[in-house]
Design a protein around this motif. Structure first.
Motif, short mmCIF file in Angstrom:
data_model
loop_
_atom_site.label_atom_id
_atom_site.label_comp_id
_atom_site.label_asym_id
_atom_site.label_seq_id
_atom_site.Cartn_x
_atom_site.Cartn_y
_atom_site.Cartn_z
N VAL A 105 14.32 -11.35 -105.31
CA VAL A 105 14.32 -12.62 -106.04
C VAL A 105 13.21 -12.57 -107.08
CG1 VAL A 105 15.25 -13.97 -104.13
CG2 VAL A 105 12.78 -13.69 -104.34
N LEU A 106 13.28 -13.51 -108.02
CA LEU A 106 12.28 -13.64 -109.08
C LEU A 106 11.77 -15.07 -109.09
CD1 LEU A 106 10.92 -12.16 -111.54
CD2 LEU A 106 12.68 -13.24 -112.95
N PHE A 107 10.44 -15.22 -109.13
CA PHE A 107 9.85 -16.55 -109.24
C PHE A 107 10.06 -17.06 -110.67
CE2 PHE A 107 7.68 -14.96 -105.55
CZ PHE A 107 7.46 -16.08 -104.75
N VAL A 108 10.73 -18.22 -110.81
CA VAL A 108 11.03 -18.78 -112.13
C VAL A 108 10.19 -20.01 -112.44
CG1 VAL A 108 13.37 -17.88 -112.12
CG2 VAL A 108 12.95 -20.15 -111.17
N ASN A 109 9.39 -20.49 -111.48
CA ASN A 109 8.54 -21.66 -111.72
C ASN A 109 7.41 -21.65 -110.70
OD1 ASN A 109 7.58 -24.00 -112.88
ND2 ASN A 109 9.55 -25.05 -112.84
N GLY A 110 6.38 -22.45 -110.97
CA GLY A 110 5.26 -22.54 -110.06
C GLY A 110 4.15 -21.55 -110.39
N PRO A 111 3.13 -21.43 -109.52
CA PRO A 111 1.96 -20.57 -109.80
C PRO A 111 2.29 -19.08 -109.84
CG PRO A 111 1.87 -21.42 -107.56
CD PRO A 111 3.00 -22.15 -108.25
N HIS A 112 3.41 -18.67 -109.21
CA HIS A 112 3.77 -17.25 -109.18
C HIS A 112 4.89 -16.91 -110.16
CE1 HIS A 112 1.31 -17.22 -105.57
NE2 HIS A 112 2.08 -18.15 -105.04
N ARG A 113 5.09 -17.73 -111.18
CA ARG A 113 6.18 -17.52 -112.14
C ARG A 113 6.12 -16.12 -112.76
NH1 ARG A 113 9.55 -20.44 -115.76
NH2 ARG A 113 9.70 -19.46 -117.80
N GLY A 114 7.27 -15.41 -112.74
CA GLY A 114 7.35 -14.07 -113.30
C GLY A 114 7.19 -12.96 -112.28
N ALA A 115 6.73 -13.28 -111.06
CA ALA A 115 6.53 -12.26 -110.03
C ALA A 115 7.84 -11.99 -109.29
CB ALA A 115 5.45 -12.71 -109.05
N LYS A 116 8.00 -10.74 -108.85
CA LYS A 116 9.17 -10.35 -108.06
C LYS A 116 8.82 -10.42 -106.58
CE LYS A 116 10.85 -7.22 -111.68
NZ LYS A 116 11.23 -5.83 -112.01
N GLY A 117 9.86 -10.58 -105.77
CA GLY A 117 9.61 -10.69 -104.34
C GLY A 117 10.86 -10.39 -103.53
N VAL A 122 8.84 -16.07 -98.90
CA VAL A 122 9.01 -14.96 -99.83
C VAL A 122 7.78 -14.07 -99.81
CG1 VAL A 122 9.53 -14.30 -102.20
CG2 VAL A 122 10.45 -16.43 -101.29
N GLU A 123 8.01 -12.74 -99.80
CA GLU A 123 6.92 -11.76 -99.90
C GLU A 123 6.88 -11.21 -101.31
OE1 GLU A 123 5.50 -7.44 -98.06
OE2 GLU A 123 7.25 -8.48 -97.24
N ILE A 124 5.73 -11.33 -101.98
CA ILE A 124 5.56 -10.85 -103.35
C ILE A 124 5.49 -9.33 -103.35
CG2 ILE A 124 4.09 -10.92 -105.40
CD1 ILE A 124 3.20 -13.69 -104.58
N THR A 125 6.22 -8.69 -104.27
CA THR A 125 6.26 -7.22 -104.33
C THR A 125 5.77 -6.67 -105.65
OG1 THR A 125 8.57 -7.31 -105.07
CG2 THR A 125 8.18 -7.12 -102.70
N SER A 126 5.22 -7.50 -106.54
CA SER A 126 4.75 -7.03 -107.83
C SER A 126 3.44 -7.73 -108.19
CB SER A 126 5.80 -7.30 -108.92
OG SER A 126 5.97 -8.69 -109.10
N ASP A 158 12.44 -22.83 -107.37
CA ASP A 158 11.36 -21.98 -107.87
C ASP A 158 11.71 -20.50 -107.86
OD1 ASP A 158 9.93 -24.23 -108.26
OD2 ASP A 158 8.55 -23.97 -106.60
N ILE A 159 12.80 -20.10 -107.20
CA ILE A 159 13.20 -18.70 -107.16
C ILE A 159 14.69 -18.59 -107.44
CG2 ILE A 159 11.40 -17.97 -105.54
CD1 ILE A 159 13.51 -18.11 -103.32
#
Length: 394
Positions: A343-355, A369-373, A388-389
């Motif tokens: 998944v990809l974070f599209v909003n919130g404090p982690h916007r743009g991060a993959k997970g 969700v576990e962040i992977t990037s 948000d994802i």
């Protein structure tokens, strides 16, 4: 006396009065746009050469004419509803009566709908109006789809939700503090205990005689023994009091620590809320079409965001057939995959991060969700909202 009546005669005036008002619908020819006043006049019109030519044109492409007439009738009806009544709920027949009061209106017998009820049901299916049936007939309410009006309504709803969430969190925090105080026994009610004398020293009466030195020596020994006994009792009392005072101090420190954690958590939530944006479209994610304005053909279809247009719009390529459509973000929603997918974070404090999606909490509409990037790779984020994802395109 044949032909038309002469100007100024009573017959001429009567004919003008009859022609001024609305005539019967069954004597109106939509193709020729001619209204006849009686059955004989309508019969003569149908036998005329001009009418026969119009019928030949209609026979060549009947569906084209019916679709054009239906569209013109629907546009006129909805425009009158919007202009005269706005978004108020009103009887459908009242709007129809106002519509046909215009002498040059398009008649319903030329459209695809035979009755007003069928037309009102069609308005509801197409999402143009909110319709409902009562004992007094069908009622309609216009749906304002103007971008400015939609944006204003969404902003108002979002503000009300944010205010409500803040108030609920504050009430929840106060309730937790009250419950913690009750558990610790500090509920504000006085507690009565049995009175006990703290000093356990016994009253000792001595009879002293100062006649001989031996008696003086015995007196000194007895006094020193009493002093040592009182010291032992006071030291034992201090030892007993130390654990209880230490325990009370630990409870106070723990309650202060819990209250500090609550305050820090609330500050963190407020910080995350300030980092949220009112736009979320991102290239490379999978989205779902949730509007019916494009017809049932595209409703609930999934596509990939190929290009973001001015933050709030996107060019979406449908997954199945490859068709490209330009849509606003209000007509789209995120896609939540099954656990284990990217998944990809599209909003919130982690916007743009993959997970990687770990768990889905359907009761609270959130995910784990576990962040992977990025620098926070390996971090597990709880209570991630559905919006948000979104699932990443393959």
């Amino acid at each position: 006396m044949g032909g038309k009546a002469e100007k100024g005669t009573p017959k001429y005036i009567a004919n003008k009065i009859k022609a001024k008002g609305l005539q019967k619908l069954r004597w109106y020819c939509q193709m020729c746009q001619k209204q006849c006043r009686d059955e004989n006049g309508f019969k003569c019109h149908t036998m005329s050469e001009s009418h026969q030519r119009q019928l030949l044109l209609f026979a060549d492409n009947a569906s084209k004419y019916i679709d054009e007439f239906s569209k013109e009738f629907a546009d006129g009806y909805v425009e009158l509803l919007r202009r005269q009544f706005g978004t108020k709920r009103v009887n459908a027949n009242k709007v129809y009566q106002d519509y046909i009061s215009n002498r040059d209106h398009l008649h319903m017998n030329a459209t695809q709908w035979e009755t007003l009820t069928e037309f009102v049901k069609w308005l509801g299916r197409e999402g143009k109006c909110v319709v409902d049936e009562t004992e007094k007939g069908w009622f309609v309410a216009y749906i304002d789809r103007d971008p400015a009006a939609v944006a204003a309504m969404e902003a108002k709803a979002k503000k009300e939700k944010m205010d409500k969430d803040d108030q609920e969190r504050m009430l929840e925090f106060i309730q937790k503090q009250v419950e913690r105080g009750r558990k610790e026994g500090d509920d504000g009610t006085p507690s009565y205990t049995e009175f006990k004398r703290e000093s356990s020293q016994e009253r000792i009466s001595l009879s002293l005689t100062l006649k001989r030195k031996a008696d003086d020596k015995k007196l000194e020994l007895l006094t020193s023994a009493l002093k040592s006994k009182s010291k032992e009792e006071s030291s034992s009392k201090k030892v007993k009091e130390e654990p209880s005072s230490k325990k009370t101090k630990e409870d106070k420190d723990r309650s202060k620590k819990n209250a500090l954690d609550e305050i820090m958590e609330m500050e963190q939530r407020a910080k995350e809320k300030n980092q949220r944006k009112d736009y979320w479209l991102t290239e490379g994610i999978l989205v779902k079409i949730v509007t019916k304005s494009l017809g049932d053909k595209y409703y609930k279809r999934k596509g990939v965001v190929e290009k973001v247009i001015e933050k709030y719009g996107a060019q979406v390529k449908l997954v199945d057939e490859g068709t490209r459509i330009k849509l606003d973000q209000n007509h789209l929603e995120t896609v939540i995959p099954s656990p284990g997918r990217s998944v990809l974070f599209v909003n919130g404090p982690h916007r743009g991060a993959k997970g990687i999606l770990k768990e889905i909490d359907t009761d609270n509409f959130c995910c784990l969700v576990e962040i992977t990037s990025g620098s926070q790779s390996g971090r597990v984020v709880k209570d991630v909202q559905y919006e948000d994802i979104s699932k990443m395109a393959a």
